[in-house]
Scaffold this active site. Structure first.
Site, short mmCIF file in Angstrom:
data_model
loop_
_atom_site.label_atom_id
_atom_site.label_comp_id
_atom_site.label_asym_id
_atom_site.label_seq_id
_atom_site.Cartn_x
_atom_site.Cartn_y
_atom_site.Cartn_z
N PRO A 2 0.83 -1.21 0.00
CA PRO A 2 0.00 0.00 0.00
C PRO A 2 0.86 1.26 0.00
CG PRO A 2 -0.80 -1.60 1.61
CD PRO A 2 0.53 -2.10 1.13
N GLU A 3 0.67 2.08 -1.02
CA GLU A 3 1.42 3.33 -1.12
C GLU A 3 0.50 4.49 -0.70
OE1 GLU A 3 4.51 3.31 -1.69
OE2 GLU A 3 5.00 1.55 -2.88
N LYS A 58 2.67 7.23 4.11
CA LYS A 58 2.01 5.92 4.08
C LYS A 58 1.41 5.56 5.43
CE LYS A 58 5.62 4.52 0.83
NZ LYS A 58 6.70 3.54 0.54
#
Length: 274
Positions: A2-3, A58
């Site tokens: 997940p960015e 993030k």
């Protein structure tokens, strides 16, 4: 992994689900993801109200009525979900927040690299983790100030979360492609025009990704991500190539910069010559 765009999507969902709900139970199904002791988390969370959500890079933060924040980092495979009954609980749920309205919010993490941590404030967390300004909030002048005297290649510097928080590997490749800058170009060789182009590319890539909830196939045809995803989907028996979206007769190069897989167009991003 997940960015920033995925985490912003998660934050918006969590904002809808959690604000302004009171946490009535903190269920831990796997303590591997806890960076703060379980008992300390339960004591801090149960009975408090989630008053807001924030994001830095993030990292996602749940703001609590006590003034503290709960920091969520999603690691390699983290996600969030919602359910009401045990039989509907998403697979790989590691922690569940039970809300006063009967809903349960799941922290999902198949590979268990995510982390949940209690902090006095987002500012304290950011200082402890040495995080720079959020990539969506940083200005062209800040980028120039942070990078213009560095002799290192621009790509590893953009990946440094202490310089700007939230830029991951594919995002940096896309940003450099859109800005027409070679990833190995020394940062101190960039002009004011380059830094303006870099800033504009960061905004373009991140806002586009967030708008499409990081579903890459919906990105504009002018984005490099399509070549990258095409290559990643290759099997060992085949070698997939995709041409530059700007120069249709030019094949995208794949190299390694700072140990990270890197995609460039040799025409759009010519190597820097002193």
């Amino acid at each position: 992994m997940p960015e920033l765009p995925e985490v912003e999507t998660y934050r918006r969902l969590l904002d809808e689900l959690l604000v302004p709900q009171t946490l009535v139970a903190f269920e831990v199904l796997d303590a591997h993801v806890l960076a703060t002791p379980e008992d300390e988390l339960r004591h801090a969370l149960v009975g408090t109200t989630v008053t807001g959500t924030r994001r830095l890079g993030k990292n996602c933060f749940l703001e609590l009525s006590t003034g503290q924040v709960l920091a969520l980092h999603f690691g390699m495979t983290g996600d969030v979900g919602a359910y009401r009954h045990d039989h509907d609980r998403p697979r790989f749920t590691r922690v569940a927040f039970h809300l006063s309205n009967g809903l349960r919010v799941a922290f999902i993490d198949p590979r268990k690299f995510g982390r949940i941590r209690l902090a006095a404030s987002q500012e304290e967390f950011s200082k402890a983790k040495k995080l720079g300004p959020d990539a969506l909030a940083i200005t062209a002048a800040q980028l120039q100030q942070a990078l213009s005297k560095r002799k290192q290649a621009i790509k590893p510097l953009l990946l440094d979360q202490a310089i700007t928080a939230g830029l991951g590997n594919w995002i940096v490749d896309e940003v450099l492609f859109q800005a027409r800058i070679h990833p190995e170009r020394p940062a101190n060789s960039l002009s004011i025009e380059h830094f303006n182009a870099l800033y504009n590319a960061v905004q373009l890539v991140l806002t586009t990704a967030i708008e499409h909830e990081a579903v890459y196939r919906y990105f504009p045809a002018s984005f490099l991500i399509h070549a990258r995803e095409w290559d990643i989907s290759s099997t060992p028996e085949t070698t997939n190539h995709l041409n530059c979206p700007i120069h249709s007769d030019t094949i995208i190069d794949k190299t390694y910069v700072g140990g990270r897989a890197t995609y460039t167009c040799p025409v759009c991003q010519p190597p820097y010559n002193h």
